[in-house]
Enzyme design. Structure first.
Site, short mmCIF file in Angstrom:
data_model
loop_
_atom_site.label_atom_id
_atom_site.label_comp_id
_atom_site.label_asym_id
_atom_site.label_seq_id
_atom_site.Cartn_x
_atom_site.Cartn_y
_atom_site.Cartn_z
CB SER A 1 -0.92 0.00 1.23
OG SER A 1 -1.64 1.23 1.30
CE LYS B 1 -11.42 -0.36 -1.30
NZ LYS B 1 -11.27 0.20 -2.67
CG ASN C 1 -12.34 4.50 0.27
OD1 ASN C 1 -13.27 5.20 0.69
ND2 ASN C 1 -11.38 4.98 -0.48
CG ASP D 1 -11.90 4.10 -3.90
OD1 ASP D 1 -10.80 4.66 -3.73
OD2 ASP D 1 -12.14 2.95 -3.49
N GLY E 1 -13.86 -4.69 -17.44
CA GLY E 1 -13.87 -5.44 -16.19
C GLY E 1 -15.17 -5.24 -15.43
CB ALA E 2 -17.61 -7.03 -14.27
N GLY E 3 -15.23 -6.08 -11.66
CA GLY E 3 -14.96 -6.35 -10.26
C GLY E 3 -15.42 -5.22 -9.36
N GLY F 1 -3.49 4.74 -12.02
CA GLY F 1 -3.93 4.42 -10.67
C GLY F 1 -3.46 5.40 -9.63
#
Length: 275
Positions: free
Chosen positions: A18, A69, A90, A106, A129-131, A239
Protein backbone atom coordinates in the site's frame (compact mmCIF):
# COMPACT_ATOMS: atom_id res chain seq x y z
CA UNK A 1 -11.22 16.39 13.70
CA UNK A 2 -11.38 16.29 17.50
CA UNK A 3 -8.32 17.44 19.38
CA UNK A 4 -6.15 14.51 20.42
CA UNK A 5 -7.23 12.18 17.61
CA UNK A 6 -3.94 11.86 15.78
CA UNK A 7 -3.65 8.20 14.77
CA UNK A 8 -4.68 6.73 11.43
CA UNK A 9 -3.82 3.66 9.38
CA UNK A 10 -4.63 1.59 6.34
CA UNK A 11 -5.99 -1.94 6.81
CA UNK A 12 -6.19 -4.82 4.37
CA UNK A 13 -4.77 -8.16 3.33
CA UNK A 14 -2.30 -8.11 1.70
CA UNK A 15 -1.21 -4.63 2.77
CA UNK A 16 2.59 -4.40 2.42
CA UNK A 17 2.26 -2.88 -1.07
CA UNK A 18 0.00 0.00 0.00
CA UNK A 19 1.12 3.53 -0.90
CA UNK A 20 -1.37 5.09 1.53
CA UNK A 21 1.22 5.67 4.31
CA UNK A 22 3.46 7.52 1.86
CA UNK A 23 0.63 9.80 0.74
CA UNK A 24 -0.87 10.52 4.15
CA UNK A 25 2.49 11.13 5.82
CA UNK A 26 3.43 13.54 3.03
CA UNK A 27 0.20 15.43 3.70
CA UNK A 28 0.89 15.58 7.45
CA UNK A 29 4.39 16.94 6.81
CA UNK A 30 3.12 19.60 4.40
CA UNK A 31 0.34 20.62 6.82
CA UNK A 32 2.70 20.75 9.79
CA UNK A 33 0.83 18.00 11.68
CA UNK A 34 3.95 16.72 13.42
CA UNK A 35 2.07 14.73 16.06
CA UNK A 36 0.04 12.70 13.59
CA UNK A 37 0.88 9.13 12.64
CA UNK A 38 -0.27 6.87 9.82
CA UNK A 39 0.53 3.15 9.84
CA UNK A 40 -0.42 -0.02 7.98
CA UNK A 41 -1.86 -3.19 9.49
CA UNK A 42 -2.44 -6.61 7.97
CA UNK A 43 -6.09 -7.30 8.83
CA UNK A 44 -8.44 -9.76 7.15
CA UNK A 45 -12.23 -10.03 7.37
CA UNK A 46 -12.15 -12.37 10.35
CA UNK A 47 -9.87 -10.08 12.33
CA UNK A 48 -11.61 -6.79 11.54
CA UNK A 49 -14.20 -6.72 14.38
CA UNK A 50 -11.59 -7.31 17.08
CA UNK A 51 -9.24 -4.75 15.53
CA UNK A 52 -11.92 -2.05 15.53
CA UNK A 53 -13.00 -2.88 19.08
CA UNK A 54 -9.41 -2.58 20.27
CA UNK A 55 -8.84 0.97 19.03
CA UNK A 56 -8.46 3.67 21.64
CA UNK A 57 -9.73 7.26 21.75
CA UNK A 58 -6.65 8.61 19.95
CA UNK A 59 -7.77 7.26 16.59
CA UNK A 60 -8.96 9.65 13.88
CA UNK A 61 -9.67 7.28 11.03
CA UNK A 62 -8.86 4.31 8.84
CA UNK A 63 -8.35 3.66 5.16
CA UNK A 64 -9.60 0.27 3.99
CA UNK A 65 -8.57 -1.82 1.04
CA UNK A 66 -9.53 -5.30 -0.05
CA UNK A 67 -11.03 -7.46 1.34
CA UNK A 68 -12.52 -5.12 3.96
CA UNK A 69 -14.55 -2.58 2.00
CA UNK A 70 -17.78 -4.53 2.28
CA UNK A 71 -17.02 -6.50 5.43
CA UNK A 72 -16.78 -3.31 7.51
CA UNK A 73 -20.30 -2.07 6.74
CA UNK A 74 -22.16 -4.04 9.48
CA UNK A 75 -19.60 -2.77 12.00
CA UNK A 76 -20.34 0.93 11.39
CA UNK A 77 -22.80 3.35 12.99
CA UNK A 78 -23.38 5.34 9.81
CA UNK A 79 -22.60 4.89 6.11
CA UNK A 80 -22.64 7.75 3.61
CA UNK A 81 -25.02 7.58 0.65
CA UNK A 82 -22.00 7.41 -1.67
CA UNK A 83 -20.62 4.32 0.05
CA UNK A 84 -24.04 2.73 0.43
CA UNK A 85 -24.70 3.10 -3.30
CA UNK A 86 -21.84 0.72 -4.16
CA UNK A 87 -21.79 -1.26 -0.89
CA UNK A 88 -18.13 -0.36 -0.38
CA UNK A 89 -16.48 1.69 2.37
CA UNK A 90 -12.84 2.70 2.01
CA UNK A 91 -12.79 5.37 4.74
CA UNK A 92 -13.78 5.20 8.40
CA UNK A 93 -13.77 8.33 10.56
CA UNK A 94 -14.18 8.18 14.34
CA UNK A 95 -16.30 10.88 15.94
CA UNK A 96 -15.86 12.50 19.34
CA UNK A 97 -18.66 10.40 20.81
CA UNK A 98 -17.03 7.18 19.60
CA UNK A 99 -19.15 6.51 16.54
CA UNK A 100 -17.75 4.96 13.36
CA UNK A 101 -18.73 6.74 10.15
CA UNK A 102 -18.04 5.07 6.79
CA UNK A 103 -17.54 6.77 3.43
CA UNK A 104 -16.26 6.00 -0.05
CA UNK A 105 -13.70 8.48 -1.42
CA UNK A 106 -12.87 6.38 -4.49
CA UNK A 107 -15.92 7.66 -6.36
CA UNK A 108 -15.43 11.43 -5.87
CA UNK A 109 -11.69 10.83 -6.18
CA UNK A 110 -12.17 9.33 -9.63
CA UNK A 111 -14.39 12.23 -10.67
CA UNK A 112 -11.87 14.77 -9.33
CA UNK A 113 -9.02 13.09 -11.19
CA UNK A 114 -10.96 13.26 -14.45
CA UNK A 115 -11.87 16.90 -13.92
CA UNK A 116 -8.25 17.75 -13.19
CA UNK A 117 -7.55 16.56 -16.74
CA UNK A 118 -10.47 18.56 -18.15
CA UNK A 119 -12.79 15.56 -18.50
CA UNK A 120 -16.00 16.98 -17.03
CA UNK A 121 -18.54 15.26 -19.28
CA UNK A 122 -18.46 12.64 -22.03
CA UNK A 123 -21.36 11.46 -24.24
CA UNK A 124 -20.55 7.76 -23.72
CA UNK A 125 -17.93 5.59 -22.06
CA UNK A 126 -16.63 2.05 -21.62
CA UNK A 127 -15.60 0.06 -18.55
CA UNK A 128 -13.20 -2.85 -18.89
CA UNK A 129 -13.87 -5.44 -16.19
CA UNK A 130 -16.61 -6.06 -13.66
CA UNK A 131 -14.96 -6.35 -10.26
CA UNK A 132 -15.27 -4.19 -7.16
CA UNK A 133 -13.60 -1.19 -8.77
CA UNK A 134 -15.98 -1.37 -11.73
CA UNK A 135 -18.98 -0.52 -9.55
CA UNK A 136 -17.16 2.57 -8.26
CA UNK A 137 -16.34 3.47 -11.86
CA UNK A 138 -20.02 3.27 -12.75
CA UNK A 139 -20.91 5.49 -9.79
CA UNK A 140 -18.37 8.05 -10.98
CA UNK A 141 -19.66 7.83 -14.55
CA UNK A 142 -23.13 8.65 -13.26
CA UNK A 143 -21.70 12.12 -12.63
CA UNK A 144 -19.84 12.62 -15.91
CA UNK A 145 -21.58 10.50 -18.57
CA UNK A 146 -25.24 11.14 -19.41
CA UNK A 147 -25.11 8.58 -22.23
CA UNK A 148 -24.58 4.84 -22.40
CA UNK A 149 -21.74 3.01 -20.64
CA UNK A 150 -20.64 -0.27 -22.19
CA UNK A 151 -19.09 -2.81 -19.83
CA UNK A 152 -16.86 -5.49 -21.33
CA UNK A 153 -16.98 -8.60 -19.16
CA UNK A 154 -15.94 -12.25 -19.19
CA UNK A 155 -19.15 -14.00 -18.12
CA UNK A 156 -22.92 -13.75 -18.27
CA UNK A 157 -23.04 -13.53 -14.49
CA UNK A 158 -20.72 -10.53 -14.50
CA UNK A 159 -22.79 -8.91 -17.24
CA UNK A 160 -25.94 -9.28 -15.18
CA UNK A 161 -24.15 -7.85 -12.15
CA UNK A 162 -23.00 -4.77 -14.05
CA UNK A 163 -26.46 -4.13 -15.46
CA UNK A 164 -27.79 -4.39 -11.92
CA UNK A 165 -25.28 -1.82 -10.71
CA UNK A 166 -26.30 0.44 -13.55
CA UNK A 167 -29.95 0.24 -12.53
CA UNK A 168 -29.05 1.07 -8.92
CA UNK A 169 -26.75 3.95 -9.83
CA UNK A 170 -28.85 5.50 -12.57
CA UNK A 171 -26.43 4.65 -15.38
CA UNK A 172 -27.48 3.23 -18.73
CA UNK A 173 -25.32 0.13 -18.94
CA UNK A 174 -25.07 -2.25 -21.84
CA UNK A 175 -22.72 -5.23 -21.72
CA UNK A 176 -20.50 -6.92 -24.27
CA UNK A 177 -18.24 -9.98 -24.12
CA UNK A 178 -14.58 -9.49 -23.32
CA UNK A 179 -13.65 -10.83 -26.74
CA UNK A 180 -14.96 -7.58 -28.20
CA UNK A 181 -13.03 -5.34 -25.76
CA UNK A 182 -11.05 -3.69 -28.56
CA UNK A 183 -14.30 -1.90 -29.49
CA UNK A 184 -14.11 -0.07 -26.15
CA UNK A 185 -11.02 1.80 -27.27
CA UNK A 186 -13.09 3.91 -29.65
CA UNK A 187 -15.09 5.45 -26.81
CA UNK A 188 -14.26 9.00 -25.66
CA UNK A 189 -13.55 7.65 -22.15
CA UNK A 190 -12.32 4.17 -21.22
CA UNK A 191 -11.93 3.09 -17.59
CA UNK A 192 -9.85 -0.07 -17.20
CA UNK A 193 -10.49 -1.80 -13.88
CA UNK A 194 -8.82 -5.13 -14.67
CA UNK A 195 -5.81 -6.82 -13.02
CA UNK A 196 -2.28 -6.50 -14.37
CA UNK A 197 -1.87 -8.18 -17.76
CA UNK A 198 -5.56 -8.36 -18.62
CA UNK A 199 -5.48 -5.53 -21.18
CA UNK A 200 -1.99 -6.14 -22.61
CA UNK A 201 -3.33 -7.64 -25.84
CA UNK A 202 -5.33 -4.46 -26.48
CA UNK A 203 -2.19 -2.33 -26.78
CA UNK A 204 -1.93 -3.19 -30.48
CA UNK A 205 -5.54 -2.11 -31.07
CA UNK A 206 -5.34 1.52 -29.90
CA UNK A 207 -6.99 3.78 -32.52
CA UNK A 208 -5.16 6.55 -34.33
CA UNK A 209 -6.91 9.30 -32.37
CA UNK A 210 -7.78 7.90 -28.93
CA UNK A 211 -9.77 9.79 -26.31
CA UNK A 212 -9.14 9.38 -22.57
CA UNK A 213 -7.93 6.22 -20.85
CA UNK A 214 -8.14 5.87 -17.06
CA UNK A 215 -6.25 2.71 -16.12
CA UNK A 216 -6.64 2.19 -12.37
CA UNK A 217 -3.39 0.21 -12.01
CA UNK A 218 -0.36 1.98 -10.58
CA UNK A 219 2.06 -0.93 -10.41
CA UNK A 220 3.32 -2.04 -12.84
CA UNK A 221 3.12 1.30 -14.64
CA UNK A 222 2.75 2.15 -17.38
CA UNK A 223 0.85 -0.88 -18.62
CA UNK A 224 1.37 -1.82 -22.28
CA UNK A 225 -2.06 -0.38 -23.06
CA UNK A 226 -1.27 2.86 -21.25
CA UNK A 227 2.06 3.18 -23.04
CA UNK A 228 0.46 2.63 -26.46
CA UNK A 229 -2.37 5.02 -25.62
CA UNK A 230 0.00 7.81 -24.67
CA UNK A 231 2.17 7.18 -27.75
CA UNK A 232 -0.91 7.67 -29.92
CA UNK A 233 -1.58 11.03 -28.29
CA UNK A 234 -4.47 10.06 -26.04
CA UNK A 235 -5.15 11.58 -22.63
CA UNK A 236 -3.94 9.16 -19.92
CA UNK A 237 -4.71 8.78 -16.23
CA UNK A 238 -3.33 6.05 -14.00
CA UNK A 239 -3.93 4.42 -10.67
CA UNK A 240 -1.80 6.97 -8.86
CA UNK A 241 -4.19 9.72 -9.99
CA UNK A 242 -7.07 7.87 -8.35
CA UNK A 243 -5.06 6.96 -5.28
CA UNK A 244 -3.92 10.53 -4.65
CA UNK A 245 -7.32 12.14 -5.19
CA UNK A 246 -9.14 9.69 -2.92
CA UNK A 247 -6.39 10.09 -0.30
CA UNK A 248 -6.79 13.88 -0.41
CA UNK A 249 -10.41 13.46 0.67
CA UNK A 250 -9.42 11.00 3.40
CA UNK A 251 -6.82 13.38 4.83
CA UNK A 252 -9.37 16.19 4.92
CA UNK A 253 -11.92 14.02 6.74
CA UNK A 254 -9.42 12.56 9.22
CA UNK A 255 -7.61 15.79 10.09
CA UNK A 256 -10.26 18.48 9.56
CA UNK A 257 -7.73 20.39 7.45
CA UNK A 258 -8.62 21.44 3.92
CA UNK A 259 -7.49 21.60 1.27
CA UNK A 260 -5.11 18.68 1.59
CA UNK A 261 -1.80 19.18 -0.31
CA UNK A 262 -2.49 17.36 -3.56
CA UNK A 263 0.81 18.27 -5.23
CA UNK A 264 2.96 17.16 -2.28
CA UNK A 265 1.07 13.89 -2.00
CA UNK A 266 1.41 13.14 -5.71
CA UNK A 267 5.12 13.95 -5.63
CA UNK A 268 5.61 11.56 -2.72
CA UNK A 269 3.69 8.82 -4.50
CA UNK A 270 5.68 9.27 -7.71
CA UNK A 271 8.94 9.14 -5.75
CA UNK A 272 7.88 5.95 -4.00
CA UNK A 273 6.93 4.23 -7.25
CA UNK A 274 10.08 5.46 -8.95
CA UNK A 275 12.15 3.98 -6.15
Amino acid sequence: MTRGRTRAAVLGSPIAHSLSPVLHRAAYAELGLTGHTYERFEVDEAGLPAFLDGLGPGWAGLSLTMPLKRAVIPLLDRVSPTAAAVEAVNTVVFTEDGQRHGDNTDIPGLVAALRERDVAEVPSAAVLGAGATASSALAALARVCPGTVTAYVRSAARAEEMRGWGDRLGVRVRTAPWERAAEALREPLVIATTPAGATDALAARVPERPGTLFDVLYEPWPTPLARAWQAAGGRLLGGLDLLVHQAVLQVEQMTGRAPAPLAAMREAGEAALGG
